[in-house]
Design a protein around this motif. Structure first.
Motif, mmCIF file in Angstrom:
data_model
loop_
_atom_site.group_PDB
_atom_site.id
_atom_site.type_symbol
_atom_site.label_atom_id
_atom_site.label_comp_id
_atom_site.label_asym_id
_atom_site.label_seq_id
_atom_site.Cartn_x
_atom_site.Cartn_y
_atom_site.Cartn_z
ATOM 1 N N CYS A 81 50.280 33.040 42.719
ATOM 2 C CA CYS A 81 49.724 34.372 42.963
ATOM 3 C C CYS A 81 49.605 35.171 41.671
ATOM 4 C CB CYS A 81 50.582 35.128 43.976
ATOM 5 S SG CYS A 81 50.609 34.351 45.614
ATOM 6 N N ILE A 82 50.079 34.603 40.566
ATOM 7 C CA ILE A 82 49.820 35.136 39.225
ATOM 8 C C ILE A 82 49.289 33.969 38.376
ATOM 9 C CG2 ILE A 82 51.306 37.173 39.104
ATOM 10 C CD1 ILE A 82 53.523 35.373 38.032
ATOM 11 N N PRO A 83 48.093 33.487 38.707
ATOM 12 C CA PRO A 83 47.565 32.291 38.046
ATOM 13 C C PRO A 83 47.312 32.524 36.558
ATOM 14 C CG PRO A 83 45.840 33.408 39.270
ATOM 15 C CD PRO A 83 47.127 34.095 39.635
ATOM 16 N N ASN A 84 47.382 31.437 35.795
ATOM 17 C CA ASN A 84 47.026 31.531 34.379
ATOM 18 C C ASN A 84 45.690 30.853 34.080
ATOM 19 O OD1 ASN A 84 47.868 28.870 34.622
ATOM 20 N ND2 ASN A 84 49.781 29.172 33.482
ATOM 21 N N MET A 85 44.992 30.432 35.152
ATOM 22 C CA MET A 85 43.635 29.919 35.018
ATOM 23 C C MET A 85 42.756 30.560 36.083
ATOM 24 S SD MET A 85 43.960 25.798 34.268
ATOM 25 C CE MET A 85 44.554 25.411 35.927
ATOM 26 N N ILE A 86 41.516 30.823 35.744
ATOM 27 C CA ILE A 86 40.513 31.208 36.729
ATOM 28 C C ILE A 86 39.585 30.024 36.928
ATOM 29 C CG2 ILE A 86 40.588 33.681 36.265
ATOM 30 C CD1 ILE A 86 38.122 33.334 34.502
ATOM 31 N N THR B 3 46.541 41.048 49.113
ATOM 32 C CA THR B 3 47.189 41.727 47.993
ATOM 33 C C THR B 3 48.703 41.868 48.140
ATOM 34 O OG1 THR B 3 46.701 43.860 49.025
ATOM 35 C CG2 THR B 3 45.100 43.019 47.432
ATOM 36 N N ASP B 4 49.198 42.047 49.365
ATOM 37 C CA ASP B 4 50.637 42.234 49.541
ATOM 38 C C ASP B 4 51.312 40.904 49.868
ATOM 39 O OD1 ASP B 4 51.204 42.224 52.776
ATOM 40 O OD2 ASP B 4 49.192 42.915 52.246
ATOM 41 N N LEU B 5 52.633 40.865 49.722
ATOM 42 C CA LEU B 5 53.401 39.640 49.905
ATOM 43 C C LEU B 5 53.205 39.044 51.291
ATOM 44 C CD1 LEU B 5 55.632 37.626 48.963
ATOM 45 C CD2 LEU B 5 57.313 39.255 49.867
ATOM 46 N N THR B 6 53.250 39.873 52.335
ATOM 47 C CA THR B 6 53.148 39.366 53.702
ATOM 48 C C THR B 6 51.814 38.687 53.955
ATOM 49 O OG1 THR B 6 54.644 41.091 54.517
ATOM 50 C CG2 THR B 6 53.239 40.000 56.136
ATOM 51 N N SER B 7 50.718 39.325 53.555
ATOM 52 C CA SER B 7 49.396 38.749 53.817
ATOM 53 C C SER B 7 49.175 37.483 52.989
ATOM 54 C CB SER B 7 48.295 39.770 53.525
ATOM 55 O OG SER B 7 48.250 40.110 52.152
ATOM 56 N N GLN C 19 56.343 30.102 46.211
ATOM 57 C CA GLN C 19 57.548 30.494 45.489
ATOM 58 C C GLN C 19 57.232 30.807 44.031
ATOM 59 O OE1 GLN C 19 61.147 28.158 46.321
ATOM 60 N NE2 GLN C 19 59.990 26.999 47.827
ATOM 61 N N CYS C 20 56.028 31.310 43.783
ATOM 62 C CA CYS C 20 55.682 31.691 42.415
ATOM 63 C C CYS C 20 56.522 32.907 42.005
ATOM 64 C CB CYS C 20 54.186 31.990 42.307
ATOM 65 S SG CYS C 20 53.656 33.536 43.097
ATOM 66 N N ASP C 21 56.522 33.210 40.723
ATOM 67 C CA ASP C 21 57.359 34.307 40.216
ATOM 68 C C ASP C 21 57.002 35.634 40.871
ATOM 69 O OD1 ASP C 21 58.625 32.529 38.567
ATOM 70 O OD2 ASP C 21 57.496 33.069 36.763
ATOM 71 N N ARG C 22 55.731 35.838 41.149
ATOM 72 C CA ARG C 22 55.319 37.099 41.773
ATOM 73 C C ARG C 22 55.894 37.231 43.175
ATOM 74 N NH1 ARG C 22 49.084 38.844 43.293
ATOM 75 N NH2 ARG C 22 49.595 40.876 44.202
ATOM 76 N N SER D 15 59.680 37.788 43.067
ATOM 77 C CA SER D 15 60.047 39.139 42.630
ATOM 78 C C SER D 15 59.788 40.185 43.707
ATOM 79 C CB SER D 15 59.272 39.502 41.357
ATOM 80 O OG SER D 15 57.883 39.647 41.628
ATOM 81 N N GLU D 16 58.829 39.911 44.620
ATOM 82 C CA GLU D 16 58.483 40.868 45.665
ATOM 83 C C GLU D 16 59.245 40.621 46.965
ATOM 84 O OE1 GLU D 16 54.264 40.919 46.201
ATOM 85 O OE2 GLU D 16 53.838 41.325 44.086
ATOM 86 N N THR D 17 60.025 39.550 47.028
ATOM 87 C CA THR D 17 60.754 39.219 48.248
ATOM 88 C C THR D 17 62.041 40.026 48.357
ATOM 89 O OG1 THR D 17 59.911 36.952 48.182
ATOM 90 C CG2 THR D 17 61.839 37.357 49.551
#
Length: 353
Positions: A272-277, A311-315, A329-332, A335-337
């Motif tokens: 959810c915080i990708p380093n490639m597009i 955009t939000d963690l739940t969705s 289980q990405c860092d984003r 951190s939001e859990t």
């Protein structure tokens, strides 16, 4: 201690030189390597530092289908020649199937039609016999999924009967032939029993080996292929997927115009915080570009969905669980859990797309 295994053959992993990437080529940056994680499975990692803006990978589709409404007049319909895939504008003359299978099949020229003859011959009878029935009884999504499976089987058939490609099937361990498809994640254990039962019926009615569809696989093998395709296929959109942080105001990636399976691109895992597009080019190749500086040893990830939509963690979690059968289980997400939920996750294996 659990460790990631790195799969390296040689420092250079070019499938085509940077200057010659075109309609029939695949290309992988020499600093991008394959790795095998004991939990996630196959993944892409940086062998050396890679600066933002670097093109990372270009992959040609193993199979691709158009996904458009009103194909006879839609400007986003693709040329059916898999070596072309250009957009067929409604004000430009199109070449239709001489047997009138479906309006979704058309070519930009008679040259493209003739070059595509062996490939389309594999699917034409199947489309004439089953396309309308599947669309009416199962809907457009299931028809598209089934057609993509048929085109994957067509690629396999051509691969085994005609030496049509000058590329080797394996370059420094990067498999982009049928063997590469067989390496894709996904199995009947990945999906719900209800979903597997539905696909089993679909295979029995429309996708079994027959004179109409002479692929030579068992029904179980085709079912397994559906499980892989559903876990690994890409939607093709006109704008980039995976820009983060999201631009303000939000600009989404646009309307989907095609779906495809890419043997190499499918190795990229989600974050959810990708380093490639990623974004398709004008020939239907999938192009990965570093969206930020990537350090040696870091995993190279894309986003499986439009980050402006979820955009939000739940969705995000709900979409990934429903569509891709794993809990991110990405860092984003970590951190939001909320702290009290961290130990209550139902962890599922990550999947390629």
């Amino acid at each position: 201690m659990i460790q990631t295994a790195y799969i390296r053959s040689q420092a250079s992993i070019l499938i085509a030189s940077d200057e010659t990437v075109g309609r029939t080529s695949r290309w992988v940056h020499s600093h991008l390597i394959q790795a095998l994680d004991p939990i996630k499975g196959r993944q892409l990692r940086a062998f050396k530092d890679i600066p933002a803006g670097t093109r990372m990978l270009v992959d040609r589709p193993y199979a691709i289908i158009p996904v458009v409404d009103n194909p006879a007049t839609n400007d986003d319909l693709l040329c059916s020649n898999r070596a072309c895939n250009c957009a067929l504008r409604s004000n430009v003359s199109r070449v239709s199937c001489p047997h009138g299978c479906v309006a979704d099949v058309a070519w930009c020229s008679s040259t493209c039609r003739d070059a595509d003859k062996a490939y389309h011959s594999f699917e034409c009878n199947w489309l004439k016999r089953y396309a309308n029935s599947i669309r009416k009884k199962w809907g457009e999504y299931v028809f598209g999924m089934s057609w993509l499976i048929v085109r994957m089987l067509a690629s396999r058939h051509i691969e085994r009967t005609i030496q049509h490609d000058t590329d080797t099937s394996s370059t420094h361990g990067w498999r982009h032939d049928w063997c590469g498809i067989e390496l894709l994640c996904g199995s009947v254990d990945t999906w719900s029993h209800e979903q597997v039962r539905s696909w089993t019926l679909l295979v029995k009615k429309y996708l079994q080996n027959s004179a109409v569809l002479p692929h030579g696989l068992t029904a179980q093998q085709v079912l397994h292929l559906i499980c892989q395709e559903e876990a690994n296929s890409f939607g093709l959109y006109p704008r980039e997927t995976g820009i983060y942080p999201c631009p303000q105001p939000h600009i989404n990636r646009g309307e989907q115009f095609a779906a495809a399976v890419y043997p190499l691109a499918a190795m990229a895992n989600h974050s959810c915080i990708p380093n490639m597009i990623h974004k398709p080019d004008e020939y239907g190749h999938m192009v990965f570009t570093a969206s930020k500086d990537i350090l040696a040893g870091q995993e190279c990830c894309i986003s499986y969905f439009d980050l402006t939509e979820y955009t939000d963690l739940t969705s995000r979690r709900e979409h990934l669980r429903k569509s891709f059968r794993f809990t991110c289980q990405c860092d984003r997400c970590v951190s939001e859990t909320p702290a009290h939920e961290l130990n209550d996750w139902s962890v599922m294996p990550s999947m390629d797309i």
